[in-house]
Scaffold this active site. Structure first.
Site, PDB file in Angstrom:
ATOM      1  N   HIS B 201       0.680  -4.439   3.092  1.00  0.00           N
ATOM      2  CA  HIS B 201       1.232  -4.765   1.784  1.00  0.00           C
ATOM      3  C   HIS B 201       2.119  -6.009   1.791  1.00  0.00           C
ATOM      4  O   HIS B 201       2.048  -6.837   0.894  1.00  0.00           O
ATOM      5  CB  HIS B 201       2.011  -3.574   1.241  1.00  0.00           C
ATOM      6  CG  HIS B 201       2.202  -3.676  -0.212  1.00  0.00           C
ATOM      7  ND1 HIS B 201       1.267  -3.226  -1.105  1.00  0.00           N
ATOM      8  CD2 HIS B 201       3.173  -4.258  -0.931  1.00  0.00           C
ATOM      9  CE1 HIS B 201       1.683  -3.505  -2.312  1.00  0.00           C
ATOM     10  NE2 HIS B 201       2.845  -4.125  -2.241  1.00  0.00           N
ATOM     11  N   ARG B 308      -3.719  -5.062  -9.500  1.00  0.00           N
ATOM     12  CA  ARG B 308      -3.273  -3.823  -8.843  1.00  0.00           C
ATOM     13  C   ARG B 308      -2.176  -3.193  -9.697  1.00  0.00           C
ATOM     14  O   ARG B 308      -1.126  -3.800  -9.902  1.00  0.00           O
ATOM     15  CB  ARG B 308      -2.697  -4.122  -7.463  1.00  0.00           C
ATOM     16  CG  ARG B 308      -3.646  -4.831  -6.527  1.00  0.00           C
ATOM     17  CD  ARG B 308      -2.985  -4.978  -5.153  1.00  0.00           C
ATOM     18  NE  ARG B 308      -3.902  -5.562  -4.195  1.00  0.00           N
ATOM     19  CZ  ARG B 308      -3.950  -6.861  -3.902  1.00  0.00           C
ATOM     20  NH1 ARG B 308      -3.112  -7.694  -4.485  1.00  0.00           N
ATOM     21  NH2 ARG B 308      -4.814  -7.314  -3.033  1.00  0.00           N
ATOM     22  N   GLU B 448     -16.158   0.234  -1.770  1.00  0.00           N
ATOM     23  CA  GLU B 448     -15.287   0.049  -0.618  1.00  0.00           C
ATOM     24  C   GLU B 448     -15.401   1.199   0.374  1.00  0.00           C
ATOM     25  O   GLU B 448     -14.664   1.279   1.342  1.00  0.00           O
ATOM     26  CB  GLU B 448     -13.835  -0.146  -1.063  1.00  0.00           C
ATOM     27  CG  GLU B 448     -13.363   0.890  -2.061  1.00  0.00           C
ATOM     28  CD  GLU B 448     -11.993   0.556  -2.662  1.00  0.00           C
ATOM     29  OE1 GLU B 448     -11.319  -0.347  -2.156  1.00  0.00           O
ATOM     30  OE2 GLU B 448     -11.609   1.225  -3.636  1.00  0.00           O
ATOM     31  N   ASP B 472     -10.634  -2.418   2.401  1.00  0.00           N
ATOM     32  CA  ASP B 472     -10.879  -1.004   2.628  1.00  0.00           C
ATOM     33  C   ASP B 472     -12.259  -0.772   3.223  1.00  0.00           C
ATOM     34  O   ASP B 472     -12.426   0.071   4.095  1.00  0.00           O
ATOM     35  CB  ASP B 472     -10.743  -0.220   1.317  1.00  0.00           C
ATOM     36  CG  ASP B 472      -9.306   0.243   1.108  1.00  0.00           C
ATOM     37  OD1 ASP B 472      -8.618   0.489   2.126  1.00  0.00           O
ATOM     38  OD2 ASP B 472      -8.872   0.366  -0.046  1.00  0.00           O
ATOM     39  N   CYS B 519     -13.292  -8.861  -4.015  1.00  0.00           N
ATOM     40  CA  CYS B 519     -11.864  -9.075  -4.216  1.00  0.00           C
ATOM     41  C   CYS B 519     -11.030  -8.772  -2.970  1.00  0.00           C
ATOM     42  O   CYS B 519      -9.833  -8.622  -3.050  1.00  0.00           O
ATOM     43  CB  CYS B 519     -11.360  -8.241  -5.389  1.00  0.00           C
ATOM     44  SG  CYS B 519     -11.442  -6.469  -5.120  1.00  0.00           S
TER      45      CYS B 519
END
Lengths: 92, 594
Positions: B201, B308, B448, B472, B519
């Protein structure tokens, strides 16, 4: 020579010696002069230490050996027995 | 005298920053570590006593205020937790052990307290008992309180440290999404963290904000003191602590070169993103906060390919209301309009676990209750509220459609369930608002999971668009935990399996004649650009700062030669060979030297 009292107890409340129960146990023990030692599977901790009691990780069904050393050891053991038997006042 | 120190980590976001180190961490404050001069142990112990007494008074104050509130069960429980904290404050295993350590090791109280606390917490965390692992938090809480008293900090430490007026580099163990969220407005020049990987993150945030970051620097917080001068080299993944003059000068020059190149690239903002044989490749930005949208547009984003929405749910007691969501989404849509936004419904449950959902942390959260699974199985209203908010916001902002994409789709059954849920939401909105005419709602499936890759032809028949989340996807294909530095070496978008997966998805979308975009981090990697274009992708969404690079790459290649490159790449057997192939292909095409 200090007086010694011992007992064996089984934890019967659903949550085991979780924070609330552990807090009550330590608060109760601290009212007495006698020292309190609690063992699980041969591992002994100081019954007046919340951290020690938590680290015992005593869930429901755990058998504990309890030892009190000092003048009021019998009263202390009786108080601890009461607490355990009454499931630490856990709401049903 | 300089104590210049060079630390290596993972380059997580490019650029170079030179500034003063600022430590922040709720869980672990940067602890000053001092060896005591002879005969000072007693003073330290007395200082600890004082800090503990203050903590006791602070907690008692909270208990008193709760008791005043009344005797409901909820208050009793809360009061009991605080009682536990009081006991912890007097505990021999915590306080007495700290005092012993001060004396035996001749170290300051803060250092001793941190050693004892860590020891207890690790015992509790490894107790293989979820309840006790949670109690580790209580101990952390009590210890932090004492630590702050020792350091003379107030309760508002975190906020004041986050929002300061002077330029700084954030040094910490790891940043939570909520913490990073608070930092957007403060003058931070870069990040350095002890944990994390290129796709964690902190890295994603740093990239979004265009700030250099180095993550995964082991021993970082031990070696850096607050106030040290730091160089964050986000190009090579290096941190330099208290550099000497020569190093400092060299890096300042490098920083200037970098920003000159970035400016040059940024000046391509209004140039079209078209290959040398005239095919348009649409480049969009990934964003998390409405405040980031202008940055993305400034970098030349033609829309938002991944919004997000998790941050709305983090670090709060109650989930966001619909009013709050609508307000946020409308401001986002208006900032970007007329360019489109793909709203990704909340992807929480893995590395982002909001308090407001009151969920227990699973042992393996990436494989647990996460994303749409929460909305379909556990808390339908939570997801329905979000869907309704997006639809209402699209209506209010008068955009042509509400584009909602759902993460972690494993098969077409979930697509159907989600479509039914969207229909249900529209019906309920019609009942709620008289004469409500819903905007066009487009439903996107994120591909994903390996399962979704294999089923992408079936999914493509029922979804309005596909979006490939490569981070992912690679994590789940390779069975690697993204936050585990030890297995990060297995993460490569050049992996032959990743390439084959992408081919399956793009082919499926093309034969179903629906849009497909990508993405994940792979979209922002210039060496991946010819491969993605060659595979047939015409839309990519990435960290905004990557857009100029990718545009430069797009403008130098042709579709025809990219397709040939992919043919060759699909024959290769390892990620190294494919990366090498791409390096050779791009050589001489881009004059970008990093």
């Amino acid at each position: 020579m200090d007086e010694i009292a011992t007992t064996k107890l089984t934890i019967i409340n659903d949550l085991g010696l979780h924070a609330r129960a552990a807090t009550l146990l330590v608060q109760t023990a601290s009212k007495y002069q006698a020292d309190l030692y609690v063992s699980k599977d041969g591992r002994q901790i100081n019954g007046k230490s919340i951290m020690g009691v938590l680290l015992l990780t005593a869930g429901k069904g755990t058998e504990l050996e309890v030892e009190a050393i000092g003048a009021d050891c019998k009263e202390l053991i009786a108080a601890i027995e009461d607490l355990v038997k009454n499931k630490f006042g856990e709401d049903k | 005298m300089s104590r210049s120190l060079r630390l290596e980590g993972i380059a997580a976001a490019p650029g170079i920053a030179v500034a003063t180190a600022r430590a922040i961490d709720r869980k672990k404050i940067l602890v000053p570590k001092l060896e005591l001069e002879r005969g000072h142990a007693e003073d330290e112990q007395a200082r600890l006593d004082l800090a503990v007494a203050d903590a006791r008074a602070q907690i008692q104050l909270s208990i008193d205020s709760i008791t005043k509130e009344g005797g409901s069960k909820q208050y009793r429980n809360h009061s009991m937790i605080l009682q536990t904290h009081l006991l912890l404050l007097g505990d021999i295993l915590l306080i007495d052990a700290t005092k012993d350590l001060i004396a035996t090791k001749q170290i300051n109280a803060e250092w001793a307290l941190s050693i004892v606390t860590e020891d207890i917490m690790s015992q509790l965390s490894s107790a293989d008992n979820e309840y006790l692992a949670e109690r580790a938090e209580d101990i952390g809480f009590v210890s932090t309180r004492v630590m702050r008293n020792l350091l003379g900090h107030s309760e508002e430490l975190l906020n004041s440290e986050l929002n300061s007026d002077s330029e700084c580099i954030i040094v910490t163990i790891d940043l939570s999404p909520a913490e990073t969220a608070q930092m957007v407005s403060s003058p931070i020049l870069g990040f350095a963290t002890e944990k994390g990987t290129q796709t964690s993150h902190t890295a994603i945030m740093a990239q979004a904000l265009g700030l250099p970051a180095v993550v995964g620097v082991s021993g970082l917080t031990e070696k850096v003191n607050p106030g040290d001068t730091l160089i964050v080299d986000g190009l090579d993944g290096i941190i330099i602590v208290e550099p000497d003059d020569e190093t400092l000068a060299r890096y300042k020059e490098r920083a200037a070169q970098w920003s000159a190149m970035e400016n040059r690239l940024r000046s391509t903002k209004d140039e079209p993103s078209v290959t040398s044989d005239g095919v348009e490749i649409v480049l969009k930005g990934n964003v998390e906060f409405p405040g980031e949208a202008p940055f993305a547009l400034d970098y030349g984003a033609q829309g938002i390919g991944l919004y997000r929405t998790e941050f709305l749910y983090l670090d709060r007691e109650e989930p966001p209301t619909r009013e709050e969501q609508v307000k946020t989404y409308v401001s986002m849509l208006k900032a970007v309009s007329p360019r489109p936004i793909y709203f990704r419904t909340f992807d929480i449950g893995a590395d982002k676990m909001p308090r407001c959902l009151h969920m227990t942390k699973a042992r393996n959260p990436a494989l647990g209750m996460r994303a749409i699974r929460i909305g379909l199985r556990k808390n339908r209203d939570l997801l329905k509220d979000q869907i309704k908010s997006i639809i209402v916001a699209a209506k209010e902002a008068k955009v042509s459609s509400a584009d909602i994409m759902f993460p972690l789709i494993s098969g077409v059954k979930e697509v159907r369930q989600l479509k039914a849920m969207v229909a249900e939401c529209i019906e309920e909105l019609k009942q709620e608002f008289d004469g409500f005419e819903p905007p066009v709602v487009k439903i996107g499936a994120m591909v994903e999971l390996p399962a979704a890759v294999l089923l992408s032809d079936i999914i493509a028949r029922e979804a309005d668009f596909l979006s490939i989340g490569t981070n992912d996807l690679i994590q789940y294909m390779m069975a690697i935990d993204r936050v585990n530095d030890d297995v990060a070496y297995l993460y490569s978008p050049f992996h032959p399996s990743a390439l084959r997966a992408l081919k399956i998805i793009v082919d499926a979308a093309n034969s179903a004649q629906i849009p497909v975009s990508i993405c994940g981090g792979a979209a922002g990697e210039p060496l991946m650009t010819p491969l993605l274009v060659g595979l047939g992708l015409r839309e990519m969404s990435m960290a905004p700062h990557s857009i100029p690079f990718i545009k430069a790459a797009v403008r130098t290649i042709s579709v025809a030669e990219s397709e040939k490159l992919v043919q060759e790449a699909l024959e290769k057997s390892t990620e190294d060979e494919i990366e090498q192939l791409s390096v050779q292909f791009m050589q001489g095409k881009m004059d970008i030297t990093i």
